[in-house]
Structures are given as structure tokens and as C-alpha cells.
Design a protein around this motif. Structure first.
Motif, PDB file in Angstrom:
ATOM      1  N   PRO A 136      98.718  84.884  64.883  1.00 42.93           N
ATOM      2  CA  PRO A 136      99.149  84.171  64.548  1.00 42.93           C
ATOM      3  C   PRO A 136      99.913  82.708  64.670  1.00 42.93           C
ATOM      4  N   GLY A 137      99.890  81.819  63.660  1.00 44.10           N
ATOM      5  CA  GLY A 137     100.502  80.356  64.087  1.00 44.10           C
ATOM      6  C   GLY A 137      99.148  79.387  65.331  1.00 44.10           C
ATOM      7  N   LEU A 138      98.318  80.364  65.247  1.00 46.90           N
ATOM      8  CA  LEU A 138      97.544  79.338  65.725  1.00 46.90           C
ATOM      9  C   LEU A 138      97.164  78.018  65.887  1.00 46.90           C
ATOM     10  N   PRO A 139      96.947  77.907  64.474  1.00 46.82           N
ATOM     11  CA  PRO A 139      96.449  76.253  63.619  1.00 46.82           C
ATOM     12  C   PRO A 139      97.821  75.437  63.464  1.00 46.82           C
ATOM     13  N   GLU A 140      99.162  76.506  63.786  1.00 43.89           N
ATOM     14  CA  GLU A 140     100.367  75.797  63.947  1.00 43.89           C
ATOM     15  C   GLU A 140     100.389  74.430  65.506  1.00 43.89           C
ATOM     16  N   VAL A 141     100.227  75.285  65.860  1.00 41.12           N
ATOM     17  CA  VAL A 141     100.395  74.651  67.463  1.00 41.12           C
ATOM     18  C   VAL A 141      99.027  74.587  67.872  1.00 41.12           C
ATOM     19  N   LEU A 142      98.227  74.739  67.780  1.00 42.08           N
ATOM     20  CA  LEU A 142      97.363  73.552  68.601  1.00 42.08           C
ATOM     21  C   LEU A 142      97.464  72.115  68.701  1.00 42.08           C
ATOM     22  N   GLU A 143      97.455  71.527  67.540  1.00 44.48           N
ATOM     23  CA  GLU A 143      97.706  70.002  67.649  1.00 44.48           C
ATOM     24  C   GLU A 143      98.830  70.375  69.330  1.00 44.48           C
ATOM     25  N   GLY A 144      99.778  70.349  68.909  1.00 40.29           N
ATOM     26  CA  GLY A 144     100.857  70.415  70.050  1.00 40.29           C
ATOM     27  C   GLY A 144     100.263  70.881  71.421  1.00 40.29           C
ATOM     28  N   ASP A 145      99.362  71.390  71.051  1.00 39.44           N
ATOM     29  CA  ASP A 145      98.739  72.365  72.811  1.00 39.44           C
ATOM     30  C   ASP A 145      97.952  71.231  73.226  1.00 39.44           C
TER      31      ASP A 145
END
Length: 414
Positions: A136-145
Motif C-alpha cells: 500500500p502507498g508504494l507509488p506515493e513513496v517511490l519518488e521520495g525514496d
């Protein structure tokens, strides 16, 4: 607050990794085991792109310290699963009422990875499936990571890696990770590979179920298998059959179809009860242009001829060398380490003498990083081939690589 906490943890792990690299570069000693334990604990919980990068690093058996590799490799088989409630929400968003769709879904995954985990399920008509569920939420954190991974990669400047090369490496990594979020593309890859390799009776690729697939859930028919990493103590004849299948498949992938399965860690491969090789994950497929492949074969041909100048010409053509002064002595030592695997007749990939010589070369490779570096735009390709090589090592493969490569070298000269 949660995103800031994730960023702080990633930066902390990056700083600790950078400190170890700098100490080593300056001639000091680093506690690679302790660093590996810290990375395992932190990345296993955070998951996502940084964990994926660490899994890729774990395949660098020939370059990284063995203590660090041992700890990072645990991320391929022991990563902590995501709590069921988060996974269940994703499944409900995909299917609605789960009881209407499935008789049962196992809450504990039988596989956990960096970008998702896999749960067994049974339909009302009794079919056993696997559901690969994106965190869950991986697309949202991808760019930050990825932004934090870019910062960590800047530590490569301490190894005299040019910024342009680091930027190219980052873009290749970022494109690969973004591609792994596309479960529709993976379903299409499963279908394409099933059709393409139907003639290989010793190879099994799970069947995707399009009616049950969605943006964040990939549904496939369940194929039971013993993971590749657990085959070391099993029957030798079985391991040799699997190794031959793996080598045949890789050769056809590269030289016939110009593609390569780019996630070679042992958890993605298994052997079914009939002794067939199973490929579970096709989330990362990379194209291999013909000219790039021919240049790599030119490097292999010069290596087998123990021709340092020819090796240097090939490295220059690949974009893998810069600066002044070819490392001719290192080329020669590398060739002498590799040649035994390609001598006429059957060669044993489990021969520890070959691995020992490759490991002994690692410090010399790091010391030559101002002149000799992996080409950034083919880093994923070269590390993927390295990962598949180590899978053959784990199987204790005995293969006639001389006979296998002779027609491929002839093709590359045309």
C-alpha cells in the motif's frame, strides 16, 4: 510526519553505508557484518526502492565484502511481511467483497519482497492461485525514496565515479523500479514468455489470470516448487538438469529474443515436483540491443584469448573505461581467472578456486575505479548476468561453456 521519518531512516542508513565506504577507501577497516545487519533490519521494514537496491547489491558476490553480502542476501528470503490489514485493503479495492471471489486467502504470505508480497488463495471452484499484492502507498513513496537513493549514490564520488555516470546509473535504476509497479505489464510479460518458451518442456512459467489482475494485484495459477536456494543438498542429477535448462533459456533469451530477465535472485526461481525450472517473477525485463551484445562478446573473446589490449578496446567501446592508462595487469589477471570456466570439456561452476580468484581481484578493481568502471547504461545488464552466474554456482552446474559460446562468438564476429 511518517514520510519525514522514512526519509530520516533512509538518510541514516545511507550515511552509515557511506562512512564504511570512505573508511575502506582511506585504508581503514569497516565492520561490514554490523552494517549488513543494520541495512537488513531497516530496509526489511521500510521496503520499497531502497530495499530493492540492497537486493541488487546482494548479487554482487564478486565485488562486495562477503559479510555484507551474507546479510543483504537475507532480504531475498527473510524480509518481514507487511501486516495483513494493509494488504487486505488493497485486495478489497481490487475485488470488492473477498468472500464472494475467494473461498480462502492465506493471511500470511509465502513470499515477501521489496515491492510486494505473495499470498495463496483458493477460488470457490477449488482452483489454487497466488496473488502478488503491491505494498500500500508504494507509488506515493517511490519518488521520495528515489530522491534519497540519488543522494546515497553520490557517495560513489568517493570512489572517483564521475557524476554523469552516477546520474545515468540512477536513471536506469529508477526506470527499472517504476516499471516494476506496472502489474499489467508483468501480466503481459508472463503471457509472452509462456508462448515464447512453450517448446522448452523443462521450463514452467505461471499462467496469469487477466480477469483477476489489476493495477496493484497480479493473479496467477499456483505452481508449487522448491526454491533454487534450497536445492544444494538435493539429487545432483536433478540440479544438473535444472542448470542446463537455466543456461539454455538464458542463451535463447539473449541471442534469439534480445531480452533478459533482470531480477535473478534465487527466490524468483524454483523447481517443481517434476524437476522443471519455474520462473515466478517477470516484473523486470530489459531489452538487449544487438550491437551491445556483440560488444560484450568481443570483450569475452579478448578475455578468453588473454589479450589485455583487446579487452581494453572492448571496454572503451562499452563505455566502461575512462582516463589515462589501461589497467593491463588487471585485465590479464581477470582473464586468467575467467578462462578456466571456458576451457574445452565440462567445467564445474562449483570449483571454489575460480570464485576465490575473482574475490581476490575485488580490491584491485576498486582501486582502479578511476580508470575502470562498469558502463552505467548497461549496469543492470552486467549485474543481471552476474546474478544468473551465481545461480549456476549455487546449483553446482557442470556445463561445457566452450561448446556453448563458440557459435555465439562466431555470430558476434559477423
Amino acid at each position: 510526519m511518517r514520510e519525514r521519518g522514512r526519509t530520516r531512516r533512509l538518510l541514516g542508513l545511507g550515511a552509515r553505508t557511506g562512512g564504511a565506504m570512505i573508511r575502506t577507501r582511506l585504508g581503514g577497516q569497516a565492520d561490514w557484518r554490523a552494517l549488513g545487519e543494520a541495512l537488513f533490519e531497516g530496509l526489511s521494514e521500510l521496503k520499497g526502492p531502497a530495499m530493492k537496491l540492497a537486493q541488487i547489491m546482494a548479487q554482487w558476490d564478486d565485488l562486495l565484502p562477503s559479510d555484507l553480502v551474507d546479510e543483504l542476501s537475507r532480504l531475498q528470503r527473510q524480509a518481514e511481511p507487511m501486516p495483513w490489514e494493509g494488504i487486505r485493503r488493497t485486495l478489497v479495492e481490487q475485488y470488492g467483497d473477498l468472500d464472494e471471489r475467494f473461498r480462502e486467502i492465506e493471511q500470511r504470505p509465502f513470499a515477501s519482497a521489496s515491492m510486494g508480497q505473495v499470498h495463496r488463495a483458493v477460488t470457490h471452484d477449488g482452483a489454487t492461485l497466488v496473488l502478488k499484492v503491491q505494498y500500500p502507498g508504494l507509488p506515493e513513496v517511490l519518488e521520495g525514496d528515489l530522491a534519497q537513493v540519488r543522494r546515497i549514490l553520490r557517495l560513489g564520488r568517493w570512489l572517483k565515479v564521475p557524476q554523469a555516470r552516477l546520474d545515468t546509473l540512477f536513471e536506469e535504476l529508477a526506470a527499472s523500479l517504476r516499471g516494476e509497479l506496472d502489474y499489467h505489464a508483468e501480466a503481459e510479460s508472463l503471457t509472452r514468455y509462456r508462448d515464447r518458451y512453450a517448446h522448452l518442456e523443462s521450463l514452467v512459467i505461471p499462467e496469469p489470470l487477466p480477469d483477476l489482475c489489476g493495477p496493484r494485484v497480479l493473479a496467477m495459477r499456483y505452481v508449487a516448487g522448491t526454491p533454487l536456494r534450497d536445492l544444494e543438498g538435493l539429487d545432483d542429477s536433478l540440479r544438473q538438469r535444472v542448470a542446463t535448462t537455466l543456461a539454455d533459456w538464458l542463451t535463447e533469451e539473449l541471442f534469439t529474443h534480445r531480452e533478459l530477465h533482470a531480477d535473478p535472485h534465487a527466490g524468483n526461481f524454483a523447481v517443481d515436483p517434476e524437476g522443471r525450472l519455474v520462473i515466478y517473477d517477470l516484473g523486470a525485463i530489459i531489452p538487449v540491443p544487438e550491437e551491445r551484445l556483440k560488444t560484450m562478446m568481443a570483450l569475452l573473446e579478448a578475455t578468453l584469448a588473454v589479450d589485455p589490449m583487446g579487452m581494453d578496446r572492448a571496454m572503451l567501446a562499452l563505455g566502461g573505461r575512462q582516463g589515462q592508462g589501461a589497467p593491463l595487469a588487471l585485465y590479464r589477471e581477470s582473464a586468467e581467472a575467467v578462462v578456466p570456466l571456458f576451457e574445452p570439456g565440462v567445467q564445474d561452476f562449483a570449483d571454489v578456486r575460480v570464485h576465490r580468484r575473482l574475490r581476490e581481484l575485488s580490491p584491485k578493481v576498486w582501486a582502479a575505479m578511476d580508470r575502470l568502471q562498469p558502463p552505467a547504461d548497461t549496469l543492470l545488464l552486467s549485474r543481471t548476468l552476474n546474478g544468473h552466474y551465481w545461480n549456476l554456482v549455487r546449483l553446482g552446474a557442470r556445463l561445457d561453456m566452450h561448446a556453448r559460446t563458440a557459435p555465439l562468438l562466431e555470430w558476434a564476429r559477423c
